[in-house]
Every structure is written in structure tokens, then in C-alpha cells.
Scaffold this motif. Structure first.
Motif, PDB file in Angstrom:
ATOM      1  N   TRP A  60       7.938   3.017  -9.353  1.00  0.00           N
ATOM      2  CA  TRP A  60       7.627   4.447  -9.315  1.00  0.00           C
ATOM      3  C   TRP A  60       6.432   4.743  -8.420  1.00  0.00           C
ATOM      4  CZ3 TRP A  60       3.083   6.412 -11.906  1.00  0.00           C
ATOM      5  CH2 TRP A  60       2.951   7.812 -11.834  1.00  0.00           C
ATOM      6  N   ALA A  61       5.406   3.900  -8.480  1.00  0.00           N
ATOM      7  CA  ALA A  61       4.146   4.202  -7.798  1.00  0.00           C
ATOM      8  C   ALA A  61       4.054   3.629  -6.390  1.00  0.00           C
ATOM      9  CB  ALA A  61       2.973   3.676  -8.629  1.00  0.00           C
ATOM     10  N   SER A  88       1.674   4.345   2.199  1.00  0.00           N
ATOM     11  CA  SER A  88       0.696   4.191   1.129  1.00  0.00           C
ATOM     12  C   SER A  88       1.345   4.558  -0.192  1.00  0.00           C
ATOM     13  CB  SER A  88      -0.525   5.084   1.381  1.00  0.00           C
ATOM     14  OG  SER A  88      -0.128   6.440   1.475  1.00  0.00           O
ATOM     15  N   PRO A  89       0.821   4.043  -1.305  1.00  0.00           N
ATOM     16  CA  PRO A  89       1.402   4.363  -2.613  1.00  0.00           C
ATOM     17  C   PRO A  89       1.326   5.855  -2.912  1.00  0.00           C
ATOM     18  CG  PRO A  89      -0.123   2.504  -2.753  1.00  0.00           C
ATOM     19  CD  PRO A  89      -0.308   3.110  -1.399  1.00  0.00           C
ATOM     20  N   SER A  90       2.337   6.354  -3.604  1.00  0.00           N
ATOM     21  CA  SER A  90       2.327   7.768  -3.990  1.00  0.00           C
ATOM     22  C   SER A  90       1.316   8.021  -5.104  1.00  0.00           C
ATOM     23  CB  SER A  90       3.731   8.196  -4.435  1.00  0.00           C
ATOM     24  OG  SER A  90       4.201   7.363  -5.485  1.00  0.00           O
ATOM     25  N   HIS A  91       1.023   6.982  -5.881  1.00  0.00           N
ATOM     26  CA  HIS A  91       0.039   7.095  -6.965  1.00  0.00           C
ATOM     27  C   HIS A  91      -0.848   5.846  -6.891  1.00  0.00           C
ATOM     28  CE1 HIS A  91       3.527   9.501  -8.228  1.00  0.00           C
ATOM     29  NE2 HIS A  91       2.644  10.301  -8.782  1.00  0.00           N
ATOM     30  N   THR A  92      -1.911   5.926  -6.132  1.00  0.00           N
ATOM     31  CA  THR A  92      -2.734   4.752  -5.822  1.00  0.00           C
ATOM     32  C   THR A  92      -3.309   4.101  -7.078  1.00  0.00           C
ATOM     33  OG1 THR A  92      -3.345   5.775  -3.726  1.00  0.00           O
ATOM     34  CG2 THR A  92      -4.672   3.909  -4.467  1.00  0.00           C
ATOM     35  N   GLY A  93      -3.834   4.903  -7.984  1.00  0.00           N
ATOM     36  CA  GLY A  93      -4.434   4.348  -9.197  1.00  0.00           C
ATOM     37  C   GLY A  93      -3.412   3.604 -10.040  1.00  0.00           C
ATOM     38  N   ALA A  94      -2.249   4.212 -10.249  1.00  0.00           N
ATOM     39  CA  ALA A  94      -1.193   3.581 -11.039  1.00  0.00           C
ATOM     40  C   ALA A  94      -0.693   2.320 -10.356  1.00  0.00           C
ATOM     41  CB  ALA A  94      -0.037   4.557 -11.252  1.00  0.00           C
ATOM     42  N   PHE A  95      -0.634   2.373  -9.026  1.00  0.00           N
ATOM     43  CA  PHE A  95      -0.195   1.193  -8.267  1.00  0.00           C
ATOM     44  C   PHE A  95      -1.138   0.020  -8.493  1.00  0.00           C
ATOM     45  CE2 PHE A  95      -0.669  -1.313  -4.335  1.00  0.00           C
ATOM     46  CZ  PHE A  95       0.618  -1.828  -4.218  1.00  0.00           C
TER      47      PHE A  95
END
Length: 282
Positions: free
Chosen positions: A120-121, A245-252
Motif C-alpha cells: 500500500w505504501a 517515492s513512497p506515497s506514505h513515507t512514514g508508513a513505508f
């Protein structure tokens, strides 16, 4: 669906790599440690049918990994290799009647949940490598290729050093495989040949380091290091080396850390180690 398919193929790839390591480790343990980090180690092993069978499994796994990388990004495919540890856990329980404890459950759940979160991330596709990104991959491949020979010159043939060398080697192979997939898609023959040659050199050295690590270190200690680096390093570097780049950097970042933690838990488990090396003491 392509991301889900890539995760399934990553799991299949990891299972075959795990089987390859199992068969190869059985023979590596029977080889004198005087051949550690030397080409003579592989020259000796290549004469043994069981080791060749394991090598065949590894060779067959690589194109499956390449197909997975054509469907989804390195940041998804490489962590999915941790699913192979879950397969080894199942084998250890079903075939060797090893017990499943809190460590094994936590490791399996962590890897599964983390891979789902990464799906997802993480970026769905690897994207084009930047010029500087390609340079970094070249440096990693070069370091992986000379790693075992440098360790031998420094008299550092111990389990930790060779496990790190093997993990870095397979991590570099994961990144270069993504570049090979790009070269095939763009029909860039020269790039395909150059990346293919560099990948082969890094894979040779990674295999030499891994076989040496399994000669000198228990599987419960070597497996977490090798798997952890192979899973995490390409996934962590891919967003930096490419234009995605990740769509959700923190979650990644959290998911990647959880995946590595799960690999460490499972890789250091007796059940997994016994499945990886059923004729040796973990």
C-alpha cells in the motif's frame, strides 16, 4: 493485481532461494574451512550433486524474481522475499516437528503484515534509475564482487563478516536485476550485457560469502543477517536511486523496519534453522 502477483512471485522466489540455500549448506558444512572465501570452495562444491541441485533452484528463482520486479517495485518485491522464511517455518513444523512459540508467531505475523503495508505504501513501480542512482548500484556491485576477497586478505572469514558480505551481495543483485528488467523493456542490448555481467560477478561473490558463512556460523545467526540485508537495503535505497517515492513515507519506513524485525525473529528461530539445515545443528 500486479502488486499482489509480484508479492506471490517474490514469495515463490524466496522459497526457491531458501531451498537452494538448504541444499547448498548441507554440502558447505562438509567442506574443510581451509577453503573459506576461496574459489576452491565453490570448485569443490560444484562436483557434488546435492549442491548442484540447490544451485539449479537458485538459478530458476532468479528469472522469477525478475518477473516480479517487472510487475512491482524493488521496495515491494525484495521485502516479500521474507515469505520464504515462513515457508521454512512451515517445513520445520510439519516435517521436523519443531515447536512454534511466540518468536515464530511474531515473526510470521510481522512479515505478513509488513508486506501488506508495503504493498500500500511503497511505490507500485521501481521507476527509472537516475544517473547517480545507477552509479550507486555500480559501486554496490563492485563492493559485492570484491567483498569476499577483501575479507580473505584481511583474515576476516568469520560468520558475521561473511554473512554481511553475502547480504550486501544479494541486495546488490536485487537492484541490478531491476536494471536488467529495464534494459530488456527498452531493448538496450549493451546495457543488458553490462548489467548482466556485473550481476553475475556479484552473485558469484555473494554465493562464496554465503557458503563460507554457513561453514563457520550457525544458521540461526547467519540467516537473519543475510535475509535482513537482502530484504531491506534495496527497498530502502530504491526511492533514493529512482525517480519514484513512497506515497506514505512514514508508513513505508515503519513497514520496512517491521519486515526486517520479522526476518530477524524467524531467521534466528530453531524451527527455521532446522528446516534450512536439517542435517546440521542450528
Amino acid at each position: 493485481m500486479s502488486v499482489f502477483g509480484a508479492i506471490l512471485l517474490g514469495g515463490l522466489t524466496s522459497t526457491m532461494y531458501a531451498l537452494a540455500t538448504t541444499l547448498q549448506a548441507l554440502e558447505a558444512r562438509r567442506t574443510p574451512t581451509t577453503s573459506a572465501l576461496r574459489a576452491s570452495l565453490l570448485e569443490s562444491l560444484v562436483r557434488r550433486r546435492l549442491w548442484l541441485l540447490g544451485t539449479l533452484c537458485g538459478l530458476l528463482a532468479w528469472p522469477i524474481q525478475a518477473i516480479a520486479l517487472s510487475l512491482a517495485s524493488v521496495a515491494i518485491v525484495q521485502p516479500s522475499l521474507g515469505l520464504g522464511l515462513i515457508v521454512l517455518l512451515v517445513l520445520g513444523v510439519r516435517m521436523l516437528h519443531e515447536r512454534v512459540g511466540a518468536r515464530e508467531i511474531a515473526g510470521a505475523v510481522s512479515i505478513t503484515a509488513a508486506i501488506a503495508a508495503l504493498g500500500w505504501a511503497a511505490p507500485p513501480e521501481t521507476g527509472a534509475f537516475t544517473r547517480s542512482g545507477q552509479v550507486v548500484v555500480v559501486v554496490l556491485l563492485a563492493a559485492a564482487a570484491v567483498g569476499p576477497y577483501l575479507l580473505r586478505a584481511l583474515h576476516r572469514a568469520g560468520g558475521l563478516a561473511t554473512s554481511i558480505s553475502a547480504g550486501l551481495g544479494w541486495a546488490a543483485v536485487g537492484l541490478s536485476t531491476a536494471l536488467i528488467v529495464d534494459a530488456i523493456a527498452e531493448r538496450h542490448l549493451i546495457g543488458l550485457l553490462l548489467w548482466g555481467a556485473a550481476t553475475a560477478a556479484a552473485a558469484w561473490s555473494g554465493l562464496l560469502s554465503e557458503m563460507t558463512a554457513l561453514q563457520t556460523w550457525p544458521a540461526t545467526r547467519a540467516t537473519p543477517v543475510v535475509f535482513g540485508l537482502e530484504m531491506a537495503l534495496p527497498a530502502a535505497l530504491a526511492p533514493i536511486l529512482t525517480k519514484t517515492s513512497p506515497s506514505h513515507t512514514g508508513a513505508f519506513g515503519v513497514a520496512l523496519a517491521v519486515a526486517v524485525g520479522g526476518a530477524v525473529l524467524l531467521g534466528s528461530s530453531r524451527a527455521v534453522a532446522r528446516a534450512a539445515q536439517p542435517l546440521t545443528e542450528p
